[in-house]
Design a protein around this motif. Structure first.
Motif, PDB file in Angstrom:
ATOM      1  N   GLY A 213       1.187  -1.272  -0.021  1.00 47.89           N
ATOM      2  CA  GLY A 213      -0.188  -0.479   0.141  1.00 47.89           C
ATOM      3  C   GLY A 213       0.564   1.271   0.165  1.00 47.89           C
ATOM      4  N   VAL A 214       2.426   1.322   0.571  1.00 49.21           N
ATOM      5  CA  VAL A 214       3.219   2.376  -0.133  1.00 49.21           C
ATOM      6  C   VAL A 214       3.845   2.330  -1.439  1.00 49.21           C
ATOM      7  N   VAL A 215       4.167   1.712  -2.482  1.00 45.84           N
ATOM      8  CA  VAL A 215       4.489   1.530  -3.237  1.00 45.84           C
ATOM      9  C   VAL A 215       4.322   0.294  -3.966  1.00 45.84           C
ATOM     10  N   PRO A 216       2.966   0.555  -4.477  1.00 45.08           N
ATOM     11  CA  PRO A 216       1.700  -0.163  -5.124  1.00 45.08           C
ATOM     12  C   PRO A 216       2.665  -1.436  -6.177  1.00 45.08           C
ATOM     13  N   ALA A 217       2.286  -2.160  -5.685  1.00 44.91           N
ATOM     14  CA  ALA A 217       3.035  -3.548  -7.148  1.00 44.91           C
ATOM     15  C   ALA A 217       3.142  -3.291  -8.096  1.00 44.91           C
ATOM     16  N   ARG A 218       1.994  -2.331  -9.237  1.00 46.43           N
ATOM     17  CA  ARG A 218       1.871  -2.065 -10.214  1.00 46.43           C
ATOM     18  C   ARG A 218       3.734  -1.001  -9.841  1.00 46.43           C
ATOM     19  N   PHE A 219       3.905  -0.991  -9.843  1.00 45.61           N
ATOM     20  CA  PHE A 219       5.260   0.750 -10.164  1.00 45.61           C
ATOM     21  C   PHE A 219       6.582   0.179  -9.887  1.00 45.61           C
ATOM     22  N   GLY A 220       6.299  -1.281  -9.474  1.00 45.54           N
ATOM     23  CA  GLY A 220       7.555  -1.890  -9.236  1.00 45.54           C
ATOM     24  C   GLY A 220       7.555  -3.203 -10.637  1.00 45.54           C
ATOM     25  N   ILE A 221       6.411  -3.436 -11.099  1.00 47.08           N
ATOM     26  CA  ILE A 221       6.169  -4.259 -12.024  1.00 47.08           C
ATOM     27  C   ILE A 221       6.523  -4.038 -13.334  1.00 47.08           C
ATOM     28  N   ALA A 222       6.398  -2.224 -13.049  1.00 50.87           N
ATOM     29  CA  ALA A 222       5.970  -1.289 -14.478  1.00 50.87           C
ATOM     30  C   ALA A 222       7.625  -0.927 -14.834  1.00 50.87           C
ATOM     31  N   LEU A 223       8.399  -1.108 -13.749  1.00 50.42           N
ATOM     32  CA  LEU A 223      10.110  -1.223 -13.569  1.00 50.42           C
ATOM     33  C   LEU A 223      10.683  -2.584 -14.034  1.00 50.42           C
ATOM     34  N   HIS A 224       9.961  -3.818 -13.818  1.00 46.40           N
ATOM     35  CA  HIS A 224      10.929  -4.670 -14.767  1.00 46.40           C
ATOM     36  C   HIS A 224      10.802  -4.796 -15.894  1.00 46.40           C
ATOM     37  N   GLU A 225       8.612  -4.545 -16.554  1.00 46.85           N
ATOM     38  CA  GLU A 225       9.206  -4.250 -17.812  1.00 46.85           C
ATOM     39  C   GLU A 225       9.446  -3.478 -18.775  1.00 46.85           C
ATOM     40  N   ALA A 226      10.151  -2.265 -17.922  1.00 49.07           N
ATOM     41  CA  ALA A 226      11.194  -1.303 -18.781  1.00 49.07           C
ATOM     42  C   ALA A 226      12.778  -1.749 -18.870  1.00 49.07           C
ATOM     43  N   LEU A 227      12.532  -2.744 -18.180  1.00 45.97           N
ATOM     44  CA  LEU A 227      14.522  -2.967 -17.707  1.00 45.97           C
ATOM     45  C   LEU A 227      14.688  -3.868 -19.548  1.00 45.97           C
ATOM     46  N   SER A 228      15.893  -4.021 -19.302  1.00 53.01           N
ATOM     47  CA  SER A 228      16.062  -4.967 -20.525  1.00 53.01           C
ATOM     48  C   SER A 228      16.846  -6.957 -19.850  1.00 53.01           C
ATOM     49  N   GLU A 229      16.885  -7.634 -20.458  1.00 51.99           N
ATOM     50  CA  GLU A 229      17.466  -8.699 -20.297  1.00 51.99           C
ATOM     51  C   GLU A 229      18.652  -8.491 -19.763  1.00 51.99           C
ATOM     52  N   PRO A 230      19.114  -9.189 -18.749  1.00 53.37           N
ATOM     53  CA  PRO A 230      18.655 -10.162 -17.854  1.00 53.37           C
ATOM     54  C   PRO A 230      18.371  -9.732 -17.116  1.00 53.37           C
ATOM     55  N   LYS A 231      16.534 -10.487 -16.863  1.00 51.04           N
ATOM     56  CA  LYS A 231      15.873  -9.415 -15.646  1.00 51.04           C
ATOM     57  C   LYS A 231      15.311 -10.925 -14.967  1.00 51.04           C
ATOM     58  N   ARG A 232      14.249 -10.301 -14.498  1.00 52.20           N
ATOM     59  CA  ARG A 232      13.590 -12.029 -12.853  1.00 52.20           C
ATOM     60  C   ARG A 232      12.708 -10.803 -12.247  1.00 52.20           C
ATOM     61  N   ILE A 233      11.251 -11.088 -12.126  1.00 52.06           N
ATOM     62  CA  ILE A 233      11.102 -10.750 -10.935  1.00 52.06           C
ATOM     63  C   ILE A 233      10.259 -11.348 -10.154  1.00 52.06           C
ATOM     64  N   GLU A 234       9.839 -11.263  -8.835  1.00 49.01           N
ATOM     65  CA  GLU A 234       9.761 -12.233  -7.446  1.00 49.01           C
ATOM     66  C   GLU A 234       8.310 -11.502  -7.595  1.00 49.01           C
ATOM     67  N   VAL A 235       7.208 -11.946  -7.245  1.00 49.94           N
ATOM     68  CA  VAL A 235       5.758 -11.488  -6.548  1.00 49.94           C
ATOM     69  C   VAL A 235       6.168 -11.458  -5.228  1.00 49.94           C
ATOM     70  N   VAL A 236       5.895 -11.195  -4.295  1.00 51.91           N
ATOM     71  CA  VAL A 236       6.319 -11.603  -2.891  1.00 51.91           C
ATOM     72  C   VAL A 236       4.489 -12.036  -2.066  1.00 51.91           C
ATOM     73  N   ARG A 237       3.567 -13.031  -2.761  1.00 54.75           N
ATOM     74  CA  ARG A 237       2.476 -13.109  -2.314  1.00 54.75           C
ATOM     75  C   ARG A 237       1.876 -12.929  -0.892  1.00 54.75           C
ATOM     76  N   GLY A 238       1.082 -11.810  -0.721  1.00 59.20           N
ATOM     77  CA  GLY A 238       0.322 -11.681   0.498  1.00 59.20           C
ATOM     78  C   GLY A 238       1.078 -10.756   1.172  1.00 59.20           C
ATOM     79  N   ALA A 239       1.729 -10.365   0.719  1.00 55.47           N
ATOM     80  CA  ALA A 239       3.170  -9.034   1.348  1.00 55.47           C
ATOM     81  C   ALA A 239       3.036  -7.913   1.400  1.00 55.47           C
ATOM     82  N   ASP A 240       3.296  -7.659   2.225  1.00 52.89           N
ATOM     83  CA  ASP A 240       2.799  -5.940   2.377  1.00 52.89           C
ATOM     84  C   ASP A 240       4.323  -4.899   2.375  1.00 52.89           C
TER      85      ASP A 240
END
Length: 273
Positions: A213-240
């Protein structure tokens, strides 16, 4: 009252309302806690690189050293509050440096993006000189913005980058919290991680908290999408934002470190327990 006078009062009121956030940005963005060097090392971590030239805390790797990690922490408290990184990473064979910012802990200096990023770049260069490669850089929340900018500047010394609960651009987070303000005009510190990492080239792992609720996940996902390879995303389920560490285990850290050190099977998305 004449219309011109009313308009003048309205313009003045708007100017005052907008000037407040601009004038007090440091108080809205940075929450440093002060502590002496003695207090910082009382948890068993050592001053780094030395007590007389304090730039953070260090914990040595357990067993054979696979590399060094520099951690740039979030906006509140000080580096001594982040010993959980040392607990998790030293057992994986990594030396862990919990970097401290100017104006935090026992350190003097100024707050602000330029001050923190300049200092972080110096810390990266010093760690590389003292400890060699591979050097991994981790940033959490505000520290992700600092780490992204400093690692981009020192890209020849950084083997890989891990950004935890990051944003793509601070402006987007500010607009989320203050939608009625023209934050694009008001922000002095930009922390544009997407732009800084546009041509980074080294592995980047982005970890987002699903219920942040402080930095909504969509902003981190947008950062990941903007990166070039090699890259990886981890979604920590249930976490704030502030409790994500409770939702990851040793297997999660092993997977993350394996990717950063090149023991990867490809890019893509993963989820923590």
């Amino acid at each position: 009252m004449k219309p011109a006078t009313i308009m003048l009062w309205l313009v003045t009121a708007c100017a005052v309302a907008l000037a407040g956030p601009a004038m007090f940005q440091n108080r809205l963005l940075y929450f440093p806690a002060q502590a002496s060097v003695a207090e910082m090392v009382s948890t068993g971590l050592a001053a780094w690189p030395a007590e007389g030239d304090f730039r953070g805390l260090v914990a040595e790797a357990q067993g054979a050293v696979r590399g060094t990690v520099i951690v740039f922490h979030g906006n509140a408290g000080h580096a001594g509050h982040r010993s959980y990184y040392a607990d998790a990473l030293t057992r994986l064979g990594l030396r862990v440096i919990l970097a401290e910012y100017p104006a935090y802990g026992p350190r003097g200096g100024a707050l602000g993006e330029r001050s923190l990023v300049d200092d972080a770049a110096q810390t990266i260069a010093l760690a590389h000189r003292l400890h060699g490669a591979p050097l991994l850089v981790v940033g959490e929340s505000l520290g992700a913005g600092v780490a992204a900018a400093a690692a981009a500047r020192e890209r020849d010394r950084v083997a890989a980058l891990m950004l935890i609960t990051p944003w793509d651009r601070l402006e987007n987070v500010a607009a989320f919290h203050y939608p009625w303000l023209p934050v694009g005009w008001l922000l002095r510190d930009r922390y544009d991680s997407a732009a800084k990492l546009a041509s980074f080239g080294a592995p980047v792992l982005v970890a987002v908290a699903e219920r942040d609720g402080v930095v909504p996940a969509r902003f981190g996902i947008a950062l990941h999408e903007a990166l070039s390879e090699p890259k990886r995303i981890e979604v920590v389920r249930g976490a704030d934002h502030n409790n994500w560490i409770r939702y990851v285990d040793e297997a999660w850290w092993r997977r993350a470190v394996g990717f950063l050190l090149g023991e990867r099977t490809g890019s893509g998305a993963a989820a923590a327990k």
